[in-house]
Scaffold this motif. Sequence first.
Motif, PDB file in Angstrom:
ATOM      1  N   GLY A  96      26.181  37.349  27.426  1.00  6.32           N
ATOM      2  CA  GLY A  96      26.254  36.835  28.787  1.00  6.32           C
ATOM      3  C   GLY A  96      25.945  35.564  29.198  1.00  6.32           C
ATOM      4  O   GLY A  96      25.679  35.217  30.387  1.00  6.32           O
ATOM      5  N   ASN A  97      25.431  34.617  28.290  1.00 12.61           N
ATOM      6  CA  ASN A  97      24.966  33.518  28.464  1.00 12.61           C
ATOM      7  C   ASN A  97      26.100  32.408  28.908  1.00 12.61           C
ATOM      8  O   ASN A  97      25.773  31.496  29.453  1.00 12.61           O
ATOM      9  CB  ASN A  97      23.979  33.058  27.433  1.00 12.61           C
ATOM     10  N   VAL A  98      27.464  32.656  28.384  1.00 10.39           N
ATOM     11  CA  VAL A  98      28.394  31.881  28.509  1.00 10.39           C
ATOM     12  C   VAL A  98      29.618  32.684  29.019  1.00 10.39           C
ATOM     13  O   VAL A  98      29.959  33.835  28.482  1.00 10.39           O
ATOM     14  CB  VAL A  98      29.092  31.311  27.204  1.00 10.39           C
ATOM     15  N   ARG A  99      30.003  32.217  30.171  1.00 10.16           N
ATOM     16  CA  ARG A  99      31.230  33.167  30.623  1.00 10.16           C
ATOM     17  C   ARG A  99      32.534  32.393  30.393  1.00 10.16           C
ATOM     18  O   ARG A  99      32.525  31.297  29.980  1.00 10.16           O
ATOM     19  CB  ARG A  99      31.195  33.196  32.199  1.00 10.16           C
ATOM     20  N   GLN A 100      33.730  33.177  30.097  1.00 11.08           N
ATOM     21  CA  GLN A 100      34.703  32.671  29.642  1.00 11.08           C
ATOM     22  C   GLN A 100      35.798  32.752  30.812  1.00 11.08           C
ATOM     23  O   GLN A 100      36.111  33.768  31.315  1.00 11.08           O
ATOM     24  CB  GLN A 100      35.183  33.678  28.494  1.00 11.08           C
ATOM     25  N   GLU A 101      36.504  31.495  30.974  1.00 15.94           N
ATOM     26  CA  GLU A 101      37.197  31.437  32.179  1.00 15.94           C
ATOM     27  C   GLU A 101      38.490  32.240  32.068  1.00 15.94           C
ATOM     28  O   GLU A 101      38.909  33.002  32.906  1.00 15.94           O
ATOM     29  CB  GLU A 101      37.769  29.995  32.300  1.00 15.94           C
ATOM     30  N   SER A 102      38.896  32.666  30.766  1.00 16.87           N
ATOM     31  CA  SER A 102      40.141  33.279  30.332  1.00 16.87           C
ATOM     32  C   SER A 102      39.848  34.856  30.962  1.00 16.87           C
ATOM     33  O   SER A 102      40.783  35.624  31.284  1.00 16.87           O
ATOM     34  CB  SER A 102      40.554  33.167  28.772  1.00 16.87           C
ATOM     35  N   ARG A 103      38.675  35.235  30.514  1.00 14.80           N
ATOM     36  CA  ARG A 103      38.389  36.560  30.672  1.00 14.80           C
ATOM     37  C   ARG A 103      38.213  37.018  32.115  1.00 14.80           C
ATOM     38  O   ARG A 103      38.528  37.988  32.869  1.00 14.80           O
ATOM     39  CB  ARG A 103      37.189  37.039  30.096  1.00 14.80           C
ATOM     40  N   GLU A 104      37.720  36.056  32.857  1.00 16.22           N
ATOM     41  CA  GLU A 104      37.706  36.095  34.634  1.00 16.22           C
ATOM     42  C   GLU A 104      38.997  36.144  35.058  1.00 16.22           C
ATOM     43  O   GLU A 104      39.268  36.687  36.003  1.00 16.22           O
ATOM     44  CB  GLU A 104      36.640  35.009  35.066  1.00 16.22           C
ATOM     45  N   LEU A 105      39.807  35.106  34.686  1.00 10.65           N
ATOM     46  CA  LEU A 105      41.445  35.379  35.057  1.00 10.65           C
ATOM     47  C   LEU A 105      42.035  36.624  34.953  1.00 10.65           C
ATOM     48  O   LEU A 105      42.780  37.127  35.669  1.00 10.65           O
ATOM     49  CB  LEU A 105      42.285  34.210  34.353  1.00 10.65           C
ATOM     50  N   LEU A 106      41.621  37.239  33.719  1.00 15.08           N
ATOM     51  CA  LEU A 106      42.290  38.599  33.351  1.00 15.08           C
ATOM     52  C   LEU A 106      41.725  39.506  34.157  1.00 15.08           C
ATOM     53  O   LEU A 106      42.534  40.404  34.834  1.00 15.08           O
ATOM     54  CB  LEU A 106      41.954  39.084  31.928  1.00 15.08           C
ATOM     55  N   THR A 107      40.333  39.424  34.485  1.00 14.56           N
ATOM     56  CA  THR A 107      39.589  40.586  35.402  1.00 14.56           C
ATOM     57  C   THR A 107      40.523  40.384  36.854  1.00 14.56           C
ATOM     58  O   THR A 107      40.772  41.360  37.675  1.00 14.56           O
ATOM     59  CB  THR A 107      38.389  40.343  35.451  1.00 14.56           C
ATOM     60  N   ALA A 108      40.605  39.146  37.353  1.00  9.99           N
ATOM     61  CA  ALA A 108      41.115  38.773  38.648  1.00  9.99           C
ATOM     62  C   ALA A 108      42.415  39.407  38.799  1.00  9.99           C
ATOM     63  O   ALA A 108      42.808  39.848  39.676  1.00  9.99           O
ATOM     64  CB  ALA A 108      41.144  37.387  38.877  1.00  9.99           C
ATOM     65  N   GLN A 109      43.260  39.471  37.657  1.00  8.93           N
ATOM     66  CA  GLN A 109      44.692  39.897  37.848  1.00  8.93           C
ATOM     67  C   GLN A 109      44.814  41.371  37.865  1.00  8.93           C
ATOM     68  O   GLN A 109      45.845  41.889  38.495  1.00  8.93           O
ATOM     69  CB  GLN A 109      45.724  39.560  36.354  1.00  8.93           C
ATOM     70  N   CYS A 110      43.746  42.124  37.267  1.00 11.61           N
ATOM     71  CA  CYS A 110      43.712  43.634  37.438  1.00 11.61           C
ATOM     72  C   CYS A 110      43.204  43.994  38.827  1.00 11.61           C
ATOM     73  O   CYS A 110      43.122  43.862  39.745  1.00 11.61           O
ATOM     74  CB  CYS A 110      42.956  44.070  36.509  1.00 11.61           C
TER      75      CYS A 110
END
Length: 65
Positions: free
Chosen positions: A51-65
Amino acid sequence: MILIRELVQQAIATGYLTVEAEEQLRQLLAKKYDREDLTAFMRLQQAAMAGNVRQESRELLTAQC
């Protein structure tokens, strides 16, 4: 040419891996790389899992759901 370890260093320093940097990593990992780059990539994976590095791609996927 940018190296894997440079992308990793930037992501760890900022705590964020952009979609663009992730794509660059994919392209670089598809080619030959040295042990230092492999070690750096493993550090990035560990930092992301911790959890020390966030991934933009995962955040975008979460926002789409």
